[in-house]
Design a protein around this motif. Structure first.
Motif, PDB file in Angstrom:
ATOM      1  N   ASP A   1       0.862  -1.189   0.000  1.00  0.00           N
ATOM      2  CA  ASP A   1       0.000   0.000   0.000  1.00  0.00           C
ATOM      3  C   ASP A   1       0.903   1.245   0.000  1.00  0.00           C
ATOM      4  O   ASP A   1       2.133   1.129   0.130  1.00  0.00           O
ATOM      5  CB  ASP A   1      -0.999  -0.023   1.164  1.00  0.00           C
ATOM      6  N   ASP A   2       0.313   2.422  -0.139  1.00  0.00           N
ATOM      7  CA  ASP A   2       1.118   3.636  -0.316  1.00  0.00           C
ATOM      8  C   ASP A   2       2.074   3.891   0.846  1.00  0.00           C
ATOM      9  O   ASP A   2       3.223   4.287   0.633  1.00  0.00           O
ATOM     10  CB  ASP A   2       0.206   4.867  -0.519  1.00  0.00           C
ATOM     11  N   GLU A   3       1.608   3.647   2.079  1.00  0.00           N
ATOM     12  CA  GLU A   3       2.467   3.906   3.244  1.00  0.00           C
ATOM     13  C   GLU A   3       3.679   2.972   3.228  1.00  0.00           C
ATOM     14  O   GLU A   3       4.812   3.378   3.483  1.00  0.00           O
ATOM     15  CB  GLU A   3       1.675   3.722   4.549  1.00  0.00           C
TER      16      GLU A   3
ATOM     17  N   LYS B   1       6.070   3.967   0.463  1.00  0.00           N
ATOM     18  CA  LYS B   1       6.795   5.182   0.860  1.00  0.00           C
ATOM     19  C   LYS B   1       7.974   4.783   1.772  1.00  0.00           C
ATOM     20  O   LYS B   1       9.098   5.256   1.595  1.00  0.00           O
ATOM     21  CB  LYS B   1       5.809   6.096   1.597  1.00  0.00           C
ATOM     22  N   ALA B   2       7.713   3.878   2.704  1.00  0.00           N
ATOM     23  CA  ALA B   2       8.776   3.430   3.617  1.00  0.00           C
ATOM     24  C   ALA B   2       9.873   2.705   2.828  1.00  0.00           C
ATOM     25  O   ALA B   2      11.073   2.900   3.074  1.00  0.00           O
ATOM     26  CB  ALA B   2       8.186   2.522   4.691  1.00  0.00           C
TER      27      ALA B   2
ATOM     28  N   ARG C   1       3.883  12.317  -0.130  1.00  0.00           N
ATOM     29  CA  ARG C   1       2.924  11.254  -0.495  1.00  0.00           C
ATOM     30  C   ARG C   1       3.257  10.665  -1.859  1.00  0.00           C
ATOM     31  O   ARG C   1       3.973  11.269  -2.655  1.00  0.00           O
ATOM     32  CB  ARG C   1       1.489  11.787  -0.485  1.00  0.00           C
TER      33      ARG C   1
END
Ligand SMILES: Cc1cc2nc3c(=O)[nH]c(=O)nc-3n(C[C@H](O)[C@H](O)[C@H](O)COP(=O)(O)OP(=O)(O)OC[C@H]3O[C@@H](n4cnc5c(N)ncnc54)[C@H](O)[C@@H]3O)c2cc1C
Length: 390
Positions: A238-240, A243-244, A259
Motif C-alpha cells: 500500500d502507499d504507506e 513510501k517506507a 505522499r
C-alpha cells in the motif's frame, strides 16, 4: 496517378505526430491514422509517463512550429550517476558541454497534445482517428492502405510509427529480433518536501538502477528497476509501505516524501526490426526499435528517425523514392544499433556479475577524471555529433 496524400503516417504517438507536424509544416499533404482518439489537454497532476527530450529532439519539435507549455516542462542542467556502494560517481553538467541545459522532462501526453494542436493548425494535414490498417499493397507510383473503417487511402510513402507492436510492420512482413531483460521499471510520482531542482540522478544497484527525474515544483518521478518478481511483489504494497520502502532504498536527497501520487510498472525489453524500409514504406520510433530505458533515449532516437526522414523527404522530389529511403535506413540503423548496444552494455555493466560491475564503476571513475571523455558521452546522449565542436 493522383494520391490522397503525399505521406500517410500510421500512429499518432509522439514520434508519428512529430513527423506529421514537420512535413505538414513544410507543405506536404499528410494523412495521420491513429487507432485511438485525439489526445485531450493535460490537466491536474503530472502523468506517470515522463520522457527526457534532448537538445536535438527539442530543436526538431520546435522546427515544426509546435509550442510546448513551459509550466509543464522541467529543464535539467546536471545528471548525477553513481553506484550504491559509493565506489563510482560522475556528475555531468550541461555547462561543461557548452550548453545551458541538457533538455527537458515532459509528460508524454503533454508533448503528444502539443503536437496534435499544431496538426490542427496545418491545412495540409488530415487526422483519421479510431481506425487502423487492415492491409497494404503497392501500386505503380505509391502504396494503398486499407483501413478497418471501410476507407482505402493512397500515398507516395506510408510510414509506420505505430509503436512496438506495429501493425504496419507486420503487414509489411518485417520481422524483429527481441530480448526480454526480465526486469520491470516501476514509475512512482511523488510529492516531496523540497522542490526538485535541475538535477536528474541515477544510482546503480546490483538489481537495477534507481532514478529520480525532476518535475516542476514539489513533484518528482522515481524510476525503480528490478526483477519481474520483486517488482510484482512491490506493486502489492500500500502507499504507506511503498513510501517506507522508497525511504530505505533511495538516497536521502529527495527531502521528506509527502505522499505517493501515482504508480505503475512497465516490462523492459529491447527489440530491433530487421529492416526499416520496404517499397514506399518506412518504420520509425518504437515500430523500428525499442531500447532499454535506463538512459532515457528511446523517444529521442525515435524523434531522430523522424528528423532524418523529414529532411530526406523535404529535400527530395518523391517522398517514397527508394534510394532516399535506403539513405534513411543506413543513417538511422547505425545510430540506433549503437544506442541499443550502449544501453545493453550499461545494463550488463551495472547489474551483471561482480567483475562486470567493477568495470562499470571504473567507467564512472574514468568519466570523472577525463573531461574530454565525459563531454563526448554527453554530446552523444544529446543527439549531437561528439566529434564535432559546437
Ligand atoms: C519506463 C519507460 C521509461 C521511458 N523513458 C524515456 C525517456 O526518459 N526518454 C526517452 O527518450 N524515451 C523513454 N522511453 C521510451 C519512449 O517512451 C518510447 O520510445 C516512445 O514512447 C515511443 O514513441 P512512439 O511514438 O514511437 O510509439 P508509441 O508511444 O507507442 O505510440 C504509438 C502510437 O501508435 C498508435 N497505434 C498503435 N497501433 C496502431 C494501429 N494499428 N493503427 C493506428 N495507430 C496505432 C498508438 O495508439 C499510439 O498513439 C521510456 C520507455 C519506458 C518503458
Amino acid at each position: 496517378m493522383q494520391h490522397d496524400h503525399d505521406i500517410i503516417i500510421v500512429g499518432g504517438g509522439m514520434v508519428g505526430a512529430a513527423l506529421a507536424a514537420r512535413v505538414g509544416h513544410a507543405g506536404f499533404s499528410v494523412g495521420l491514422v491513429e487507432h485511438g482518439d485525439a489526445p485531450t489537454p493535460p490537466s491536474g497532476d503530472y502523468d506517470l509517463r515522463i520522457s527526457s527530450l534532448n537538445a536535438r529532439s527539442l530543436a526538431f519539435v520546435k522546427a515544426s512550429g509546435t509550442t510546448l507549455p513551459e509550466e509543464r516542462c522541467c529543464p535539467f542542467r546536471h545528471i548525477d550517476v553513481s553506484n550504491q556502494d559509493g565506489t563510482g560517481h560522475s556528475l555531468f553538467s550541461a555547462q561543461d558541454s557548452g550548453m545551458d541545459d541538457f533538455g527537458i522532462f515532459i509528460e508524454n501526453r503533454t508533448l503528444q497534445y502539443a503536437l496534435w494542436q499544431r496538426l490542427e493548425q496545418l491545412p495540409s494535414v488530415t487526422c483519421y482517428t479510431q481506425c487502423a490498417p487492415l492491409s497494404t499493397i503497392t501500386s505503380s507510383t505509391g502504396r494503398l492502405l486499407e483501413l478497418d473503417n471501410g476507407k482505402t487511402l493512397s500515398a507516395r510513402l506510408i510510414v509506420g510509427a505505430d509503436g512496438a507492436q506495429s501493425t504496419l510492420r507486420e503487414l509489411a512482413g518485417i520481422n524483429v529480433s527481441s530480448h526480454d531483460y526480465h526486469q520491470r521499471a516501476m514509475i512512482i510520482n511523488v510529492e516531496t518536501e523540497l522542490p526538485q531542482q535541475d538535477v536528474s540522478w541515477q544510482v546503480f544497484t546490483p538489481t537495477g538502477p534507481i532514478a529520480m527525474l525532476p518535475l516542476p515544483g514539489h513533484r518528482a518521478s522515481l524510476v525503480w528497476y528490478d526483477t519481474d518478481k520483486t517488482t510484482q511483489a512491490r506493486e502489492q504494497l500500500d502507499d504507506e509501505a511503498l513510501k517506507a520502502a522508497i525511504e530505505m532504498a533511495f538516497p536521502k536527497r529527495l527531502g521528506n516524501l509527502i505522499r505517493i501520487v501515482a504508480r505503475a510498472s512497465f516490462p523492459i525489453k529491447r527489440q530491433h526490426a530487421h529492416r526499416y524500409i520496404g517499397k514506399r514504406l518506412a518504420l520509425i520510433g518504437d515500430a523500428a526499435h525499442v531500447v532499454h530505458p535506463l538512459a532515457g533515449q528511446g523517444l529521442n532516437i525515435g524523434l531522430q528517425d523522424a528528423d532524418t526522414l523529414a529532411e530526406i523527404i523535404i529535400q527530395g522530389r518523391d517522398p517514397g523514392d527508394y534510394v532516399n529511403l535506403l539513405r534513411f535506413e543506413c543513417q538511422r540503423r547505425a545510430a540506433n544499433q549503437a544506442m541499443i548496444a550502449a544501453t545493453d552494455s550499461f545494463h550488463h555493466l551495472f547489474t551483471g556479475a561482480k567483475p562486470l560491475r567493477q568495470l562499470g564503476d571504473l567507467s564512472l571513475q574514468l568519466a570523472e577524471r577525463f573531461p574530454f571523455a565525459k563531454r563526448m558521452m554527453m554530446q552523444q546522449a544529446n543527439g549531437l555529433n561528439p566529434f564535432k565542436f559546437h
